[in-house]
Motif scaffolding. Structure first.
Motif, PDB file in Angstrom:
ATOM      1  N   THR A  68       0.638  -0.340  -6.798  1.00  0.00           N
ATOM      2  CA  THR A  68       0.057  -0.253  -5.365  1.00  0.00           C
ATOM      3  C   THR A  68      -1.316   0.231  -5.456  1.00  0.00           C
ATOM      4  OG1 THR A  68       1.306   1.647  -4.836  1.00  0.00           O
ATOM      5  CG2 THR A  68       2.427  -0.360  -4.244  1.00  0.00           C
ATOM      6  N   PHE A  69      -2.153  -0.111  -4.495  1.00  0.00           N
ATOM      7  CA  PHE A  69      -3.434   0.646  -4.811  1.00  0.00           C
ATOM      8  C   PHE A  69      -3.404   1.710  -3.964  1.00  0.00           C
ATOM      9  CE2 PHE A  69      -3.478  -1.783  -0.624  1.00  0.00           C
ATOM     10  CZ  PHE A  69      -4.149  -0.892   0.270  1.00  0.00           C
ATOM     11  N   GLY A  70      -4.123   2.944  -4.327  1.00  0.00           N
ATOM     12  CA  GLY A  70      -4.018   4.044  -3.859  1.00  0.00           C
ATOM     13  C   GLY A  70      -3.467   5.131  -4.776  1.00  0.00           C
ATOM     14  N   PHE A  71      -2.373   4.624  -5.516  1.00  0.00           N
ATOM     15  CA  PHE A  71      -1.518   5.292  -6.534  1.00  0.00           C
ATOM     16  C   PHE A  71      -2.429   6.002  -7.748  1.00  0.00           C
ATOM     17  CE2 PHE A  71       0.824   5.233 -10.578  1.00  0.00           C
ATOM     18  CZ  PHE A  71       1.593   6.498 -10.406  1.00  0.00           C
ATOM     19  N   GLN A  72      -3.416   5.350  -8.210  1.00  0.00           N
ATOM     20  CA  GLN A  72      -4.182   5.767  -9.110  1.00  0.00           C
ATOM     21  C   GLN A  72      -5.028   6.752  -8.920  1.00  0.00           C
ATOM     22  OE1 GLN A  72      -3.744   5.416 -12.270  1.00  0.00           O
ATOM     23  NE2 GLN A  72      -2.477   3.587 -12.749  1.00  0.00           N
ATOM     24  N   THR A  73      -5.729   6.793  -7.665  1.00  0.00           N
ATOM     25  CA  THR A  73      -6.522   7.622  -7.110  1.00  0.00           C
ATOM     26  C   THR A  73      -5.728   9.080  -6.886  1.00  0.00           C
ATOM     27  OG1 THR A  73      -8.021   5.854  -5.991  1.00  0.00           O
ATOM     28  CG2 THR A  73      -8.159   8.256  -5.211  1.00  0.00           C
ATOM     29  N   ALA A  74      -4.699   8.944  -6.317  1.00  0.00           N
ATOM     30  CA  ALA A  74      -3.826  10.047  -6.082  1.00  0.00           C
ATOM     31  C   ALA A  74      -3.219  10.807  -7.235  1.00  0.00           C
ATOM     32  CB  ALA A  74      -2.535   9.627  -5.427  1.00  0.00           C
ATOM     33  N   TYR A  87      14.581  -0.268  -3.756  1.00  0.00           N
ATOM     34  CA  TYR A  87      13.411   0.902  -3.771  1.00  0.00           C
ATOM     35  C   TYR A  87      12.924   1.096  -5.080  1.00  0.00           C
ATOM     36  CZ  TYR A  87      11.043   5.176  -2.667  1.00  0.00           C
ATOM     37  OH  TYR A  87      10.308   6.487  -2.517  1.00  0.00           O
ATOM     38  N   ASN A  88      11.597   1.351  -5.343  1.00  0.00           N
ATOM     39  CA  ASN A  88      10.756   1.463  -6.628  1.00  0.00           C
ATOM     40  C   ASN A  88      11.093   2.818  -7.237  1.00  0.00           C
ATOM     41  OD1 ASN A  88       9.886   0.599  -9.258  1.00  0.00           O
ATOM     42  ND2 ASN A  88       7.807   0.780  -8.172  1.00  0.00           N
ATOM     43  N   GLY A  89      11.936   3.476  -7.725  1.00  0.00           N
ATOM     44  CA  GLY A  89      11.922   4.675  -7.999  1.00  0.00           C
ATOM     45  C   GLY A  89      11.570   4.917  -9.536  1.00  0.00           C
ATOM     46  N   VAL A  90      11.684   6.157 -10.086  1.00  0.00           N
ATOM     47  CA  VAL A  90      11.418   6.217 -11.348  1.00  0.00           C
ATOM     48  C   VAL A  90      12.646   5.908 -11.895  1.00  0.00           C
ATOM     49  CG1 VAL A  90      11.008   8.035 -13.486  1.00  0.00           C
ATOM     50  CG2 VAL A  90       9.723   7.860 -11.297  1.00  0.00           C
ATOM     51  N   ASN A  91      12.831   5.314 -12.939  1.00  0.00           N
ATOM     52  CA  ASN A  91      14.127   5.064 -13.676  1.00  0.00           C
ATOM     53  C   ASN A  91      14.218   5.957 -15.052  1.00  0.00           C
ATOM     54  OD1 ASN A  91      16.453   4.145 -15.630  1.00  0.00           O
ATOM     55  ND2 ASN A  91      15.893   1.894 -15.368  1.00  0.00           N
ATOM     56  N   LYS A 147       1.098  -1.120   0.105  1.00  0.00           N
ATOM     57  CA  LYS A 147       0.052  -0.041  -0.194  1.00  0.00           C
ATOM     58  C   LYS A 147       0.763   1.001   0.022  1.00  0.00           C
ATOM     59  CE  LYS A 147       0.054   1.970   3.197  1.00  0.00           C
ATOM     60  NZ  LYS A 147       0.565   3.355   3.878  1.00  0.00           N
ATOM     61  N   THR A 148       0.735   1.893  -1.078  1.00  0.00           N
ATOM     62  CA  THR A 148       1.327   3.351  -1.030  1.00  0.00           C
ATOM     63  C   THR A 148       0.857   4.351  -2.165  1.00  0.00           C
ATOM     64  OG1 THR A 148       3.444   4.610  -1.193  1.00  0.00           O
ATOM     65  CG2 THR A 148       3.323   2.363  -1.867  1.00  0.00           C
ATOM     66  N   ILE A 149       0.670   5.621  -2.123  1.00  0.00           N
ATOM     67  CA  ILE A 149      -0.006   6.362  -3.245  1.00  0.00           C
ATOM     68  C   ILE A 149       1.365   6.545  -4.021  1.00  0.00           C
ATOM     69  CG2 ILE A 149      -1.972   7.364  -1.875  1.00  0.00           C
ATOM     70  CD1 ILE A 149      -0.020   9.988  -1.627  1.00  0.00           C
ATOM     71  N   ASP A 150       2.858   6.255  -3.383  1.00  0.00           N
ATOM     72  CA  ASP A 150       3.857   6.670  -4.234  1.00  0.00           C
ATOM     73  C   ASP A 150       4.147   5.651  -5.127  1.00  0.00           C
ATOM     74  OD1 ASP A 150       4.312   9.250  -2.764  1.00  0.00           O
ATOM     75  OD2 ASP A 150       5.476   8.062  -1.205  1.00  0.00           O
ATOM     76  N   ASN A 151       3.642   4.512  -4.741  1.00  0.00           N
ATOM     77  CA  ASN A 151       3.813   3.341  -6.043  1.00  0.00           C
ATOM     78  C   ASN A 151       5.185   2.975  -5.965  1.00  0.00           C
ATOM     79  OD1 ASN A 151       2.888   1.776  -8.063  1.00  0.00           O
ATOM     80  ND2 ASN A 151       3.908   2.686  -9.641  1.00  0.00           N
ATOM     81  N   ASP A 152       5.880   3.080  -4.668  1.00  0.00           N
ATOM     82  CA  ASP A 152       7.536   2.892  -4.593  1.00  0.00           C
ATOM     83  C   ASP A 152       7.763   1.663  -3.986  1.00  0.00           C
ATOM     84  OD1 ASP A 152       6.718   3.351  -2.067  1.00  0.00           O
ATOM     85  OD2 ASP A 152       7.911   5.150  -1.709  1.00  0.00           O
ATOM     86  N   GLY A 198       9.242   9.907  -8.126  1.00  0.00           N
ATOM     87  CA  GLY A 198       8.451  10.883  -8.889  1.00  0.00           C
ATOM     88  C   GLY A 198       7.051  10.280  -9.663  1.00  0.00           C
ATOM     89  N   TRP A 199       6.720   9.091  -9.196  1.00  0.00           N
ATOM     90  CA  TRP A 199       5.809   8.562  -9.955  1.00  0.00           C
ATOM     91  C   TRP A 199       4.336   9.450 -10.279  1.00  0.00           C
ATOM     92  CZ3 TRP A 199       7.143   4.583 -12.885  1.00  0.00           C
ATOM     93  CH2 TRP A 199       8.134   3.922 -12.604  1.00  0.00           C
TER      94      TRP A 199
END
Length: 364
Positions: free
Chosen positions: A152-158, A342-346, A140-145, A190-191
């Motif tokens: 992750t759920f919450g990301f698309q809503t954010a 960590y899943n950051g933006v490549n 779970k995280t809005i950051d999709n990280d 920065g997703w």
């Protein structure tokens, strides 16, 4: 005798948490030999005296999938491995209460624990599993990280909330010939900013993974005005920063390990003015608006599927794993895999390349 399952929600809240809780509870009800409970405020419900643990009955779970936040409440301050204890002199000392937590969970005779949370929460899951707790993680995280899951759920809503806000800023920017800077969440990833920039048609997108050159950003704004457009819109993640510059931050709340970020939109505004940008600039910080409200349909579905999968894993004794969404399938990975990176933006990813192909400037 029915088996006992404990759900808890830790870290920051996000849309979809209640849908996971409902998914677990409804799926467990089909099996008839499970009783589902919830620990209020993450593991605090277990550690507090008196304990605060509630049964997730039919009436408790009914209809909660449309609600934002979490009915079990949450906290990002009381990590049981590094638990804040206030001292007489007003300082805070951190203690490891994980052994106490494990003992209490065994005393309460829970057969399974489902920990819904982000990277920090799943690192706690890993430690508890190694200490003998039958635990399953739900990402779970809005950051999709979180790595090991495509979404992750919450990301698309954010992103939807941010995009709706950005759309409104575009019209006022055009009306007043202004530069509008919109700051979104994203401490290290920065997703949200990247997806919002593409969805909203931003001219400039600044993210933590790509430190920006303020001169390049200023030049891009000048080019925009010289082309007769007369306005520009910028999306910036809260963790974004200029080359050779540190993040704009403040000390976190007492008892929290996290530094509170914020205000980078105003810092960017100051940098632009110092670099000679003549445009009229306005700043908007979305903040916790991105965390609130009802989840969009995508997140309701994904969160519900995660809840169903988490219960089925518990029923099959598949502990020490985290539910994951990979290649359009709901599956699972080990907690080691879930927390290994960590899943950051490549910056070399197709998403970034596509954004640059749309002429979105990253300041690099």
């Amino acid at each position: 005798m029915p088996k006992k399952l404990l759900i808890l929600t830790g870290g920051g809240d996000c849309p979809g948490l209640n849908a996971v809780i409902r998914g677990v509870a409804k799926r467990a009800r089909v099996e008839k030999d499970w009783v589902v409970y919830g620990s209020v405020e993450a593991f605090n419900g277990v550690l507090k005296e008196p304990q605060n643990i509630v049964e997730i009955t039919n009436s408790v779970a009914a209809g909660i999938h449309v609600r934002g936040g979490t009915i079990l409440k949450t906290t990002n301050k009381d990590n049981p491995i590094k638990f804040p204890v206030r001292q007489e002199d007003g300082t805070t000392r951190f203690e490891d209460r994980s052994d106490e937590l494990v003992r209490r969970l065994k005393e309460l005779e829970f057969d399974a624990v489902i920990n819904i949370g982000g990277d920090g929460s799943q690192r706690i899951s890993k430690v508890l599993y190694e200490k003998g707790v039958n635990i399953i993680g739900v990402p779970k995280t809005i950051d999709n990280d979180l790595c090991a899951t495509d979404m992750t759920f919450g990301f698309q809503t954010a992103v939807q909330i941010a995009t709706d806000s950005f759309d409104k800023l575009v019209t006022t920017a055009e009306s007043h010939h202004r530069v509008m800077i919109m700051e979104v969440m994203g401490r290290d990833a920065g997703w949200i900013a990247l997806h919002t920039a593409i969805a909203g048609g931003a001219e400039i997108c600044l993210i933590p993974e790509i430190p920006y050159d303020i001169n390049i950003v200023t030049k891009r704004i000048a080019e925009r005005y010289n082309q007769g457009k007369g306005f520009a819109n910028i999306v910036i993640a809260e963790g974004a920063h200029a080359l050779a510059s540190s993040l704009t931050s403040a000390a976190g709340d007492k008892g929290s390990e996290h530094v509170r970020l914020g205000g980078v939109a105003y810092e960017l505004s100051r940098q632009l003015k110092a670099a000679g940008c003549p445009a009229d600039i306005r700043e908007t910080v979305l903040g916790h608006v991105q965390r609130g409200g009802s989840p969009i349909a995508f997140d309701r579905v994904l969160a519900t599927l995660f809840g169903v999968k988490a219960f089925e894993m518990a029923a099959k004794n598949e502990f020490g794993r985290m539910v994951a969404f990979k290649n359009n399938e709901v599956t699972s990975v080990t907690l080691d895999e879930a927390t290994q990176e960590y899943n950051g933006v490549n910056k070399d990813s197709y998403l970034v390349k596509a954004a640059k192909g749309l002429n979105i400037c990253f300041g690099d």
